[in-house]
Motif scaffolding. Structure first.
Motif, PDB file in Angstrom:
ATOM      1  N   GLY A  94      -3.288 -22.960 -22.625  1.00  0.00           N
ATOM      2  CA  GLY A  94      -3.375 -21.535 -22.368  1.00  0.00           C
ATOM      3  C   GLY A  94      -4.781 -20.998 -22.273  1.00  0.00           C
ATOM      4  O   GLY A  94      -4.970 -19.782 -22.300  1.00  0.00           O
ATOM      5  N   ALA A  95      -5.789 -21.867 -22.148  1.00  0.00           N
ATOM      6  CA  ALA A  95      -7.167 -21.392 -22.062  1.00  0.00           C
ATOM      7  C   ALA A  95      -7.455 -20.849 -20.667  1.00  0.00           C
ATOM      8  O   ALA A  95      -7.037 -21.419 -19.669  1.00  0.00           O
ATOM      9  N   LEU A  96      -8.154 -19.733 -20.598  1.00  0.00           N
ATOM     10  CA  LEU A  96      -8.553 -19.120 -19.334  1.00  0.00           C
ATOM     11  C   LEU A  96     -10.046 -18.837 -19.396  1.00  0.00           C
ATOM     12  O   LEU A  96     -10.497 -18.027 -20.205  1.00  0.00           O
ATOM     13  N   THR A  97     -10.807 -19.516 -18.561  1.00  0.00           N
ATOM     14  CA  THR A  97     -12.256 -19.334 -18.552  1.00  0.00           C
ATOM     15  C   THR A  97     -12.638 -18.351 -17.451  1.00  0.00           C
ATOM     16  O   THR A  97     -12.259 -18.531 -16.288  1.00  0.00           O
ATOM     17  N   VAL A  98     -13.374 -17.315 -17.843  1.00  0.00           N
ATOM     18  CA  VAL A  98     -13.794 -16.265 -16.920  1.00  0.00           C
ATOM     19  C   VAL A  98     -15.311 -16.295 -16.805  1.00  0.00           C
ATOM     20  O   VAL A  98     -16.021 -16.204 -17.809  1.00  0.00           O
ATOM     21  N   SER A  99     -15.800 -16.423 -15.574  1.00  0.00           N
ATOM     22  CA  SER A  99     -17.242 -16.443 -15.320  1.00  0.00           C
ATOM     23  C   SER A  99     -17.663 -15.101 -14.721  1.00  0.00           C
ATOM     24  O   SER A  99     -17.026 -14.612 -13.776  1.00  0.00           O
ATOM     25  N   LEU A 100     -18.727 -14.530 -15.238  1.00  0.00           N
ATOM     26  CA  LEU A 100     -19.184 -13.236 -14.733  1.00  0.00           C
ATOM     27  C   LEU A 100     -20.598 -12.947 -15.213  1.00  0.00           C
ATOM     28  O   LEU A 100     -21.094 -13.603 -16.131  1.00  0.00           O
ATOM     29  N   GLN A 272      -9.733 -19.687  -6.983  1.00  0.00           N
ATOM     30  CA  GLN A 272      -9.444 -20.613  -5.900  1.00  0.00           C
ATOM     31  C   GLN A 272      -8.067 -20.278  -5.310  1.00  0.00           C
ATOM     32  O   GLN A 272      -7.131 -19.999  -6.042  1.00  0.00           O
ATOM     33  N   GLU A 273      -7.979 -20.299  -3.961  1.00  0.00           N
ATOM     34  CA  GLU A 273      -6.719 -19.967  -3.291  1.00  0.00           C
ATOM     35  C   GLU A 273      -5.554 -20.804  -3.827  1.00  0.00           C
ATOM     36  O   GLU A 273      -4.465 -20.295  -4.093  1.00  0.00           O
ATOM     37  N   GLN A 274      -5.806 -22.117  -4.004  1.00  0.00           N
ATOM     38  CA  GLN A 274      -4.721 -23.011  -4.414  1.00  0.00           C
ATOM     39  C   GLN A 274      -4.321 -22.821  -5.866  1.00  0.00           C
ATOM     40  O   GLN A 274      -3.280 -23.344  -6.294  1.00  0.00           O
ATOM     41  N   GLN A 275      -5.112 -22.064  -6.630  1.00  0.00           N
ATOM     42  CA  GLN A 275      -4.778 -21.822  -8.036  1.00  0.00           C
ATOM     43  C   GLN A 275      -4.344 -20.378  -8.298  1.00  0.00           C
ATOM     44  O   GLN A 275      -4.086 -20.000  -9.432  1.00  0.00           O
ATOM     45  N   SER A 276      -4.254 -19.581  -7.256  1.00  0.00           N
ATOM     46  CA  SER A 276      -4.020 -18.144  -7.431  1.00  0.00           C
ATOM     47  C   SER A 276      -2.657 -17.811  -8.016  1.00  0.00           C
ATOM     48  O   SER A 276      -2.452 -16.706  -8.530  1.00  0.00           O
ATOM     49  N   ASP A 277      -1.701 -18.766  -7.955  1.00  0.00           N
ATOM     50  CA  ASP A 277      -0.357 -18.510  -8.484  1.00  0.00           C
ATOM     51  C   ASP A 277      -0.147 -19.070  -9.884  1.00  0.00           C
ATOM     52  O   ASP A 277       0.972 -19.011 -10.409  1.00  0.00           O
ATOM     53  N   GLN A 278      -1.185 -19.633 -10.487  1.00  0.00           N
ATOM     54  CA  GLN A 278      -1.050 -20.123 -11.853  1.00  0.00           C
ATOM     55  C   GLN A 278      -0.731 -18.964 -12.792  1.00  0.00           C
ATOM     56  O   GLN A 278      -1.305 -17.877 -12.684  1.00  0.00           O
ATOM     57  N   GLY A 279       0.159 -19.218 -13.739  1.00  0.00           N
ATOM     58  CA  GLY A 279       0.635 -18.156 -14.615  1.00  0.00           C
ATOM     59  C   GLY A 279      -0.460 -17.397 -15.332  1.00  0.00           C
ATOM     60  O   GLY A 279      -0.465 -16.160 -15.363  1.00  0.00           O
ATOM     61  N   LYS A 280      -1.396 -18.119 -15.935  1.00  0.00           N
ATOM     62  CA  LYS A 280      -2.440 -17.440 -16.711  1.00  0.00           C
ATOM     63  C   LYS A 280      -3.379 -16.634 -15.809  1.00  0.00           C
ATOM     64  O   LYS A 280      -3.887 -15.584 -16.204  1.00  0.00           O
ATOM     65  N   ILE A 281      -3.592 -17.121 -14.581  1.00  0.00           N
ATOM     66  CA  ILE A 281      -4.458 -16.399 -13.643  1.00  0.00           C
ATOM     67  C   ILE A 281      -3.746 -15.151 -13.140  1.00  0.00           C
ATOM     68  O   ILE A 281      -4.348 -14.075 -13.038  1.00  0.00           O
ATOM     69  N   VAL A 282      -2.457 -15.273 -12.837  1.00  0.00           N
ATOM     70  CA  VAL A 282      -1.668 -14.118 -12.406  1.00  0.00           C
ATOM     71  C   VAL A 282      -1.653 -13.050 -13.494  1.00  0.00           C
ATOM     72  O   VAL A 282      -1.818 -11.852 -13.224  1.00  0.00           O
ATOM     73  N   ALA A 283      -1.476 -13.475 -14.744  1.00  0.00           N
ATOM     74  CA  ALA A 283      -1.432 -12.521 -15.860  1.00  0.00           C
ATOM     75  C   ALA A 283      -2.745 -11.770 -15.993  1.00  0.00           C
ATOM     76  O   ALA A 283      -2.762 -10.544 -16.181  1.00  0.00           O
ATOM     77  N   PHE A 284      -3.848 -12.490 -15.883  1.00  0.00           N
ATOM     78  CA  PHE A 284      -5.164 -11.851 -16.030  1.00  0.00           C
ATOM     79  C   PHE A 284      -5.438 -10.931 -14.843  1.00  0.00           C
ATOM     80  O   PHE A 284      -5.941  -9.815 -15.021  1.00  0.00           O
ATOM     81  N   ARG A 285      -5.087 -11.383 -13.632  1.00  0.00           N
ATOM     82  CA  ARG A 285      -5.324 -10.558 -12.440  1.00  0.00           C
ATOM     83  C   ARG A 285      -4.499  -9.278 -12.493  1.00  0.00           C
ATOM     84  O   ARG A 285      -5.022  -8.180 -12.243  1.00  0.00           O
ATOM     85  N   ASP A 286      -3.211  -9.397 -12.824  1.00  0.00           N
ATOM     86  CA  ASP A 286      -2.354  -8.217 -12.891  1.00  0.00           C
ATOM     87  C   ASP A 286      -2.859  -7.224 -13.931  1.00  0.00           C
ATOM     88  O   ASP A 286      -2.841  -6.001 -13.714  1.00  0.00           O
ATOM     89  N   TRP A 287      -3.310  -7.749 -15.081  1.00  0.00           N
ATOM     90  CA  TRP A 287      -3.818  -6.872 -16.145  1.00  0.00           C
ATOM     91  C   TRP A 287      -5.059  -6.128 -15.685  1.00  0.00           C
ATOM     92  O   TRP A 287      -5.179  -4.910 -15.879  1.00  0.00           O
ATOM     93  N   MET A 288      -5.992  -6.841 -15.051  1.00  0.00           N
ATOM     94  CA  MET A 288      -7.237  -6.200 -14.617  1.00  0.00           C
ATOM     95  C   MET A 288      -6.977  -5.155 -13.545  1.00  0.00           C
ATOM     96  O   MET A 288      -7.520  -4.046 -13.591  1.00  0.00           O
ATOM     97  N   LEU A 289      -6.154  -5.483 -12.548  1.00  0.00           N
ATOM     98  CA  LEU A 289      -5.881  -4.542 -11.471  1.00  0.00           C
ATOM     99  C   LEU A 289      -5.157  -3.302 -11.984  1.00  0.00           C
ATOM    100  O   LEU A 289      -5.439  -2.178 -11.545  1.00  0.00           O
TER     101      LEU A 289
END
Length: 306
Positions: A94-100, A272-289
């Motif tokens: 469940g780790a999600l690394t965010v670079s910024l 990455q386009e090929q990773q855009s549907d990963q659950g943890k990435i979707v959760a983080f994207r939906d939350w931010m938007l």
């Protein structure tokens, strides 16, 4: 044939001391005493039969041999660190690394991150601050915040805030000896620049103001620095609206004028386009938007009431 390796603890002490050119700072980094660093360096020099450091005028310098050795091994330590980070990022459930960039992390993401953790306690967010955003979406990074036009090949980019630049300063400047009543008054103040003087030039050009001081004033490499300089009354900054808003709401900064400079760039959440549907990435994207839309709605409401 066995590999000939020096004592690894001694090698680690040497790399830190050579990077800092200080036994004291190396000791602080490695959480040991200065005497321990000195002992490790001495052991390494005896093992190699080569002098690695010399002192001159109370300064610590590398010998020619020490400089060459440091240049050869420093990239090895960097590779080991990156490989370790990559392994941990991939293996942690469940780790999600965010670079910024640090400025966006400090001014926007970090104060709000607890809300994401409350919603998704099973996702372990790891923040990786980088000076350059583009190109930071490496194998060990899941998502990144980029600042630009939104067209990065192979990446999914979701626009966050509509970006504009606003003049900001400390409230103390309004009561100082140089009043700020109109934009022309800025020509008598120190201008604080974020990365370059290009933005202030565009702002004055938009208002058809000849500002002889636009080529003066300090330039800061990070947006957080220019905002802090404005807070401390060192001049007037042209700040990113997203990053300056928390300080405005706290009363540490004010906008002396309504004129803004609409930016062609914006902050984007990318992956990455090929990773855009990963659950943890979707959760983080939906939350931010969702959070951005809520904040934009409140901003529009404030403008409508003004």
């Amino acid at each position: 044939m066995s590999r000939r390796l020096p004592p690894l603890n001694a090698l680690k002490a040497f790399e830190a001391a050579a990077r800092h050119l200080s036994f004291t700072r190396a000791a602080e980094e490695l959480f040991v005493t200065q005497a321990a660093i000195s002992h490790q360096i001495k052991a390494l020099e005896e093992y190699l039969g080569i002098k690695l450091f010399r002192r001159k005028n109370r300064s610590l310098l590398l010998t020619e041999e020490g400089q060459g050795y440091f240049l050869d091994i420093k990239d090895i330590f960097t590779s080991i660190s990156e490989a370790t980070d990559k392994l941990l990022a991939r293996s942690a459930k469940g780790a999600l690394t965010v670079s910024l960039q640090p400025s966006f992390a400090i001014q926007w993401l970090v104060p709000r991150l607890v809300k994401f953790s409350e919603r998704h306690p099973d996702i372990d967010v790891r923040i990786k601050a980088v000076d350059m955003d583009e190109g930071s979406l490496t194998d060990d990074v899941d998502v990144a915040i980029y600042y630009g036009r939104g067209n990065w090949p192979g990446l999914r980019a979701d626009k966050l805030h509509t970006e504009y630049l606003i003049p900001v300063c400390s409230p103390l400047l309004l009561t100082g000896p140089k009043p700020l009543r109109t934009p022309d008054d800025l020509t008598r103040h120190t201008l604080l620049h974020d990365t370059s003087r290009r933005d202030w030039k565009a702002w004055f050009r938009q208002l058809d103001i000849d500002a002889p001081n636009v080529n003066q004033g300090p330039i800061f490499s990070h947006s957080t620095m220019v905002i802090q300089a404005a807070i401390h009354g060192q001049g007037v900054a042209l700040g990113h609206s997203v990053l300056a808003q928390p300080e405005i709401e706290a009363g540490r900064l004010i906008c002396p004028f309504e004129q803004v400079l609409v930016s062609k760039n914006a902050f984007y959440l990318v992956c990455q386009e090929q990773q855009s549907d990963q659950g943890k990435i979707v959760a983080f994207r939906d939350w931010m938007l969702e959070l951005v839309e809520q904040e934009e709605a409140r901003r529009r409401a404030r403008l409508a009431d003004a």
